[in-house]
Enzyme design. Structure first.
Site: not given
Ligand code: BMA
Length: 373
Positions: A124, A187, A192, A258, A295
């Protein structure tokens, strides 16, 4: 004469079989890295490895207790795969954005490797155009500016230098580089991160990905990486492949998803995730790569049967190499059970499932040794 003919034929057969085995995208990958890639392919026929982020660093109610892991407290053994996060390495900070000192992280990676496990790293990273901004500070056309602006470009290269130095410092007992599944810019189908949908055009994303791989591999001579491309939610093959950097730039096809019951009142997660698993399986088979559920998790695991009743039906019999749940940061943010957690029984059943691989089964597979020896 006949024997010579037979030997020549046998030789050709070996060449042929050898070519059938696919290699990582880095032709100069170290022997252990090539072996890991071949073993990931081989072992995915037997079962799916279970992974946990920051598993050896901390858990619920503890931090840096040598040998401890919440998964081990519950299951009696470690996960097979260990996730690590190197955000803030680019800023020359001594610890990650999740407060794990990089020196400790190196030792944990060595421990995981020594016990036959597999390590994966995410990043990140801050925004190279404005380094005070985080991954989550979305800004339009960051990637475009990164390549257009000399200062930003220089900064990004220095960040890659830091990353390369860390990756090359990961060594086993014989001085060999420890293979790592590297999963940058993840992702991206979500909106985001600064590299995510809505903030980066597919061509820009591909440019960043390829530049990063070329720089690490060709300039910095980092040869202990397998590269994982991992989206978030996607709706089709085409959607999944929208930012695909090319078959010669990716080793592992993954996705993150998720389980969020609060925003999923009709309980679509199992069906949605299963569909995505099948799409990455089909693509992975076609491209002769490895595929994984990179993930996932249900925060706090409030469903006592989550492991067997929800996760298992998503992952089973799909040739997935691994499934990884996120970190056990604190009581309001954890994804693996800890001692006496209500889902512990379901977790134990999951651990003992013949097609789910934890530390003991994966150690027996000798993931870094040549296949077939
Ligand atoms: C998120 C959360 C954050 C963490 C970030 C990067 O999902 O766990 O607390 O900083 O991942 O690891």
């Amino acid at each position: 004469m006949k024997i010579r003919f037979l030997l020549i034929m046998l030789g050709w057969l070996f060449v042929f079989v050898g070519q059938g085995q696919s290699l990582p995208i880095d032709k100069k990958a170290t022997a252990q890295t090539k072996n890991l890639f071949a073993n990931l392919q081989r072992v995915s026929n037997k079962g799916t490895m279970f992974g946990h982020q920051d598993a050896l660093a901390y858990g619920i109610g503890w931090k840096y207790q040598p040998g401890r892991s919440d998964v081990k407290d519950v299951a009696g053994e470690y996960p097979a795969l260990f996730g690590w996060e190197v955000g803030h390495l680019e800023l020359n900070k001594p610890m990650s954005l999740d407060s794990v000192p990089f020196d400790k992280m190196r030792s944990f990676i060595q421990q995981a490797y020594a016990q036959g496990g597999v390590n994966t790293i995410s990043w990140h990273l801050n925004n190279p155009v404005d380094p005070a901004k985080t991954s989550w500070d979305k800004a339009d056309s960051t990637i475009h500016q990164l390549f257009a602006d000399k200062t930003a470009f220089k900064r990004y290269n220095s960040w890659l230098d830091n990353l390369a130095n860390f990756l090359k410092s990961l060594k086993g007992p014989q001085g060999e580089y420890i293979p790592i599944i590297f999963r940058p810019f993840h992702e991206h189908t979500g909106g985001w991160f600064w590299w995510g949908r809505g903030y980066a055009a597919p061509t820009e994303y591909v440019q960043l990905w390829r530049y990063t791989v070329d720089y690490l591999r060709d300039k910095k001579k980092v040869h202990n990486l397998l590269y994982a491309y991992s989206t978030d939610r996607f709706t089709s093959r085409e959607d999944y492949l929208q930012n695909w950097p090319g078959d010669e730039y990716v080793d592992i096809l993954g996705f993150d998803l998720y389980h969020r019951p609060e925003s999923d009142p009709y309980n679509r997660w199992v069906a949605d995730a299963r569909k995505m698993v099948e799409t990455v399986r089909d693509l992975g088979q076609e491209k002769k790569k490895v595929w994984a559920f990179t993930e996932t998790g249900l925060e706090g695991v409030p469903f006592a049967n989550w492991w067997t009743g929800f996760l298992l039906p998503v992952i089973q019999d799909a040739g997935l190499s691994y499934v990884m749940v996120w970190r056990n940061a604190r009581l309001t943010h954890f994804y693996a059970p800890y001692s006496k957690h209500p889902s512990a029984n379901s977790f134990k059943l999951f651990v003992n499932h013949p097609k789910v691989l934890f530390e003991q089964k994966i150690a027996a597979e000798t993931m870094y040794a040549p296949v077939g020896k």
